[in-house]
Design a protein around this motif. Structure first.
Motif, PDB file in Angstrom:
ATOM      1  N   GLY A  81       0.815  -1.217   0.000  1.00 37.99           N
ATOM      2  CA  GLY A  81       0.000   0.000   0.000  1.00 37.99           C
ATOM      3  C   GLY A  81       0.841   1.255   0.000  1.00 37.99           C
ATOM      4  O   GLY A  81       0.443   2.283   0.565  1.00 37.99           O
ATOM      5  N   ALA A  82       2.006   1.202  -0.655  1.00 35.90           N
ATOM      6  CA  ALA A  82       2.981   2.293  -0.557  1.00 35.90           C
ATOM      7  C   ALA A  82       2.785   3.392  -1.587  1.00 35.90           C
ATOM      8  O   ALA A  82       3.617   4.294  -1.678  1.00 35.90           O
ATOM      9  CB  ALA A  82       4.398   1.723  -0.678  1.00 35.90           C
ATOM     10  N   SER A  83       1.701   3.350  -2.349  1.00 38.62           N
ATOM     11  CA  SER A  83       1.515   4.382  -3.382  1.00 38.62           C
ATOM     12  C   SER A  83       0.984   5.687  -2.813  1.00 38.62           C
ATOM     13  O   SER A  83       1.095   6.729  -3.458  1.00 38.62           O
ATOM     14  CB  SER A  83       0.571   3.865  -4.472  1.00 38.62           C
ATOM     15  N   SER A  84       0.399   5.647  -1.605  1.00 38.94           N
ATOM     16  CA  SER A  84      -0.166   6.870  -1.028  1.00 38.94           C
ATOM     17  C   SER A  84      -0.412   6.647   0.456  1.00 38.94           C
ATOM     18  O   SER A  84      -0.207   5.552   0.988  1.00 38.94           O
ATOM     19  CB  SER A  84      -1.485   7.248  -1.723  1.00 38.94           C
ATOM     20  N   GLY A  85      -0.865   7.706   1.128  1.00 36.06           N
ATOM     21  CA  GLY A  85      -1.329   7.589   2.503  1.00 36.06           C
ATOM     22  C   GLY A  85      -0.286   7.083   3.478  1.00 36.06           C
ATOM     23  O   GLY A  85       0.904   7.430   3.404  1.00 36.06           O
ATOM     24  N   ILE A  86      -0.731   6.233   4.402  1.00 35.09           N
ATOM     25  CA  ILE A  86       0.139   5.732   5.469  1.00 35.09           C
ATOM     26  C   ILE A  86       1.298   4.935   4.903  1.00 35.09           C
ATOM     27  O   ILE A  86       2.437   5.062   5.370  1.00 35.09           O
ATOM     28  CB  ILE A  86      -0.681   4.888   6.455  1.00 35.09           C
ATOM     29  N   GLY A  87       1.044   4.115   3.888  1.00 31.35           N
ATOM     30  CA  GLY A  87       2.113   3.308   3.304  1.00 31.35           C
ATOM     31  C   GLY A  87       3.213   4.160   2.701  1.00 31.35           C
ATOM     32  O   GLY A  87       4.404   3.907   2.923  1.00 31.35           O
ATOM     33  N   ALA A  88       2.837   5.177   1.937  1.00 28.50           N
ATOM     34  CA  ALA A  88       3.839   6.057   1.325  1.00 28.50           C
ATOM     35  C   ALA A  88       4.631   6.803   2.385  1.00 28.50           C
ATOM     36  O   ALA A  88       5.868   6.903   2.311  1.00 28.50           O
ATOM     37  CB  ALA A  88       3.153   7.038   0.377  1.00 28.50           C
ATOM     38  N   ALA A  89       3.940   7.349   3.389  1.00 23.57           N
ATOM     39  CA  ALA A  89       4.633   8.080   4.453  1.00 23.57           C
ATOM     40  C   ALA A  89       5.575   7.169   5.225  1.00 23.57           C
ATOM     41  O   ALA A  89       6.671   7.576   5.624  1.00 23.57           O
ATOM     42  CB  ALA A  89       3.606   8.704   5.399  1.00 23.57           C
ATOM     43  N   THR A  90       5.160   5.912   5.428  1.00 22.48           N
ATOM     44  CA  THR A  90       6.018   4.965   6.142  1.00 22.48           C
ATOM     45  C   THR A  90       7.251   4.629   5.335  1.00 22.48           C
ATOM     46  O   THR A  90       8.364   4.534   5.883  1.00 22.48           O
ATOM     47  CB  THR A  90       5.221   3.695   6.471  1.00 22.48           C
ATOM     48  N   ALA A  91       7.088   4.432   4.034  1.00 22.28           N
ATOM     49  CA  ALA A  91       8.253   4.140   3.192  1.00 22.28           C
ATOM     50  C   ALA A  91       9.273   5.274   3.263  1.00 22.28           C
ATOM     51  O   ALA A  91      10.481   5.046   3.383  1.00 22.28           O
ATOM     52  CB  ALA A  91       7.808   3.909   1.749  1.00 22.28           C
ATOM     53  N   VAL A  92       8.797   6.509   3.211  1.00 25.50           N
ATOM     54  CA  VAL A  92       9.692   7.669   3.297  1.00 25.50           C
ATOM     55  C   VAL A  92      10.382   7.708   4.661  1.00 25.50           C
ATOM     56  O   VAL A  92      11.603   7.925   4.758  1.00 25.50           O
ATOM     57  CB  VAL A  92       8.915   8.967   3.045  1.00 25.50           C
ATOM     58  N   ALA A  93       9.622   7.497   5.728  1.00 26.86           N
ATOM     59  CA  ALA A  93      10.188   7.572   7.076  1.00 26.86           C
ATOM     60  C   ALA A  93      11.246   6.494   7.296  1.00 26.86           C
ATOM     61  O   ALA A  93      12.296   6.747   7.903  1.00 26.86           O
ATOM     62  CB  ALA A  93       9.078   7.448   8.113  1.00 26.86           C
ATOM     63  N   SER A 136       1.885  10.917   8.146  1.00 28.39           N
ATOM     64  CA  SER A 136       3.200  10.946   8.794  1.00 28.39           C
ATOM     65  C   SER A 136       3.115  10.635  10.282  1.00 28.39           C
ATOM     66  O   SER A 136       4.087  10.146  10.875  1.00 28.39           O
ATOM     67  CB  SER A 136       3.875  12.304   8.582  1.00 28.39           C
ATOM     68  N   ASP A 137       1.966  10.901  10.907  1.00 31.34           N
ATOM     69  CA  ASP A 137       1.801  10.556  12.319  1.00 31.34           C
ATOM     70  C   ASP A 137       1.849   9.041  12.510  1.00 31.34           C
ATOM     71  O   ASP A 137       2.426   8.538  13.479  1.00 31.34           O
ATOM     72  CB  ASP A 137       0.463  11.083  12.852  1.00 31.34           C
ATOM     73  N   LEU A 138       1.243   8.322  11.593  1.00 38.32           N
ATOM     74  CA  LEU A 138       1.262   6.862  11.679  1.00 38.32           C
ATOM     75  C   LEU A 138       2.616   6.304  11.286  1.00 38.32           C
ATOM     76  O   LEU A 138       3.084   5.306  11.846  1.00 38.32           O
ATOM     77  CB  LEU A 138       0.165   6.265  10.796  1.00 38.32           C
ATOM     78  N   ALA A 139       3.281   6.957  10.319  1.00 40.65           N
ATOM     79  CA  ALA A 139       4.628   6.533   9.959  1.00 40.65           C
ATOM     80  C   ALA A 139       5.566   6.643  11.156  1.00 40.65           C
ATOM     81  O   ALA A 139       6.415   5.779  11.386  1.00 40.65           O
ATOM     82  CB  ALA A 139       5.147   7.377   8.794  1.00 40.65           C
TER      83      ALA A 139
END
Length: 268
Positions: free
Chosen positions: A17-29, A227-230
């Protein structure tokens, strides 16, 4: 002295689920921490763009199409990711979407799709990576749940049921994996501003929000950021070995009341 060896310096992570939302923010973090990350989602173009940005910022990233409802897609994704960045040390299962509607009126196939994505998809991903983790006797599996799991909201029956199943699966996995060196953790978001549910119609949203208010689920309008969830995921996987954050629930902070109102409330 700790009985656990520390985390290795290189900890490849895969994020669904890394294309947007929590998944994308987590990948960046995770990339900002120096973790090599593999980004997977059906929208591979968005994953590829984000992977390019991560690399431009000095991180290590790999993008590959992933549909967690298709077993072959999971096999291809994990195999390609491990070829590119190495054996998986961290899994973040965050693929998902939400179908709004009352359980008794929802088409069974739409209901099943929510279970496929949120529950079976997470199981398929864990099932694929766990053999390697078990051989290495370490690893983190982080499942993104929802506060709808313990407290379902009206019009989220399929989503809430799938997330409740996810939390039950996580509890069983923790018991089954105890003593293996593998940590299974839940990150449980409250209301979060993501793209989930954005295909819902105004005709469905209006009655849903009215019912949320009736049942006490609309105390204030503030929302979490992805980003809060990341940040919560980073806290879970960065915890030194020997400790285990089994559940982290994150809720949006309410708007701060004017000082006069707060003082009057204290007096009463």
């Amino acid at each position: 002295m700790s009985i656990f060896a520390p985390h290795p310096d290189r900890r490849p992570a895969i994020v669904s689920g890394a294309s947007s939302g929590i998944g994308a923010a987590t990948a960046v973090a995770l990339a900002e921490l120096g973790r090599p990350v593999a980004l997977g989602a059906r929208r591979i173009e968005q994953c590829a763009e984000l992977a390019d940005k991560i690399r431009a910022d000095g991180g290590e990233a790999f993008a590959h199409r992933l549909d967690v409802t298709e077993p072959d897609s999971i096999e291809e994704f994990v195999a390609a990711a491990e070829d590119a960045i190495g054996p998986t040390e961290i899994v973040v299962s965050s693929a998902g979407d939400i179908e709004f509607g009352q359980v008794h009126t929802m088409d069974p196939e739409r209901f099943l799709q929510q279970v496929q994505v949120h529950l079976l998809g997470a199981h398929r991903l864990a099932h694929r990576v766990l053999p390697g983790m078990l051989r290495r006797q370490r690893g983190d599996i982080v499942l993104i749940s929802s506060d709808c799991a313990p407290a379902p909201r009206p019009h989220t029956g399929a989503y809430s049921a799938a997330k409740a199943g996810l939390e039950a699966m996580a509890a069983d996995m923790r018991m089954a994996l105890e003593g293996t060196g593998i940590r299974t953790s839940l990150v449980r978001p409250g209301p979060t501003l993501t793209g989930m549910g954005m295909n819902a119609t105004p005709e469905s949203i209006g009655p849903m929000l009215a019912d949320w208010k009736v049942w006490g689920f609309a105390r204030h309008s503030n929302l979490l950021r992805p980003s809060d969830l990341a940040a919560a995921v980073v806290a879970v996987v960065s915890t030194p070995r020997g400790a285990h954050l089994t559940l982290v629930e994150v809720q949006p902070e309410a708007p701060v009341r004017p000082a006069a109102d707060a003082a009057a409330s204290d007096i009463r």
